[in-house]
Design an enzyme around this catalytic site. Sequence first.
Site, mmCIF file in Angstrom:
data_model
loop_
_atom_site.group_PDB
_atom_site.id
_atom_site.type_symbol
_atom_site.label_atom_id
_atom_site.label_comp_id
_atom_site.label_asym_id
_atom_site.label_seq_id
_atom_site.Cartn_x
_atom_site.Cartn_y
_atom_site.Cartn_z
ATOM 1 N N THR A 123 -13.244 6.296 -6.202
ATOM 2 C CA THR A 123 -12.040 6.850 -6.839
ATOM 3 C C THR A 123 -10.771 6.097 -6.464
ATOM 4 O OG1 THR A 123 -11.629 8.406 -5.030
ATOM 5 C CG2 THR A 123 -13.114 9.121 -6.800
ATOM 6 N N ASP A 217 -1.334 -6.012 9.272
ATOM 7 C CA ASP A 217 -2.184 -4.861 9.559
ATOM 8 C C ASP A 217 -1.940 -4.414 10.994
ATOM 9 O OD1 ASP A 217 -4.535 -3.321 10.468
ATOM 10 O OD2 ASP A 217 -5.341 -3.781 8.497
#
Length: 225
Positions: A123, A217
């Site tokens: 999704t 990150d």
Amino acid sequence: MWVPGDASTAAPELPPNARRLPITPQLHALLTIIRDKDTPRSDFIFYSDRVIRLLVEEGLNHLPVVDHTVMTPTGLPYKGVSFQGRICGVSILRAGEAMEAGLRECCRSVRIGKILIQRDEETAQPKLFYAKLPEDINERWVLLLDPMLATGGSAIQAIQVLVDHGVKADKILFLNMIASPEGLKNVWDAFPDVHVISAWVDTKLSDQQYILPGLGDYGDRYYSG
């Protein structure tokens, strides 16, 4: 005399529920170090921890207090204040764990919960995988910890988990080091009563949903170098 550069003066307007740390030479210097791609991991951790400590201290400033008078060693009373209510921390794994030590340095024996949210490949939406929270979290003020606020998807999911466990939205303080304007707006739209405190607000998100100019990150740089 130090004068803020373009990154400071061009800071976007914040939603009503958001605050950022005061722009100071110290904060600017610390963030410059951790943004540098050539900063070694040991320095990244050291200077990140300093910013985290500033964030936690600011977060504690937003907790309610009540009048409290004590007797000093000179025999005279001092009319002060004491914190009202109990707190706990909740880190969004894994990067949020980097902020736990800073919270413990300010609040001894503080209870800390953990939430793991990852992207669902089918999704493309954030999905809750794990949550371990204090049983009485609904009675506490919650400091939600995550260094980076990009789109706000993980933060919104984590806030929903806390609300589902009985925490009132206005008793949640979300602490992050660097936020995007888009992420702040998304959190405001979803939970306007949540208090958001950022060390810095960057310019925007890239097409790939990375904070710009950002610092890369955070979890990888803090834990892996």
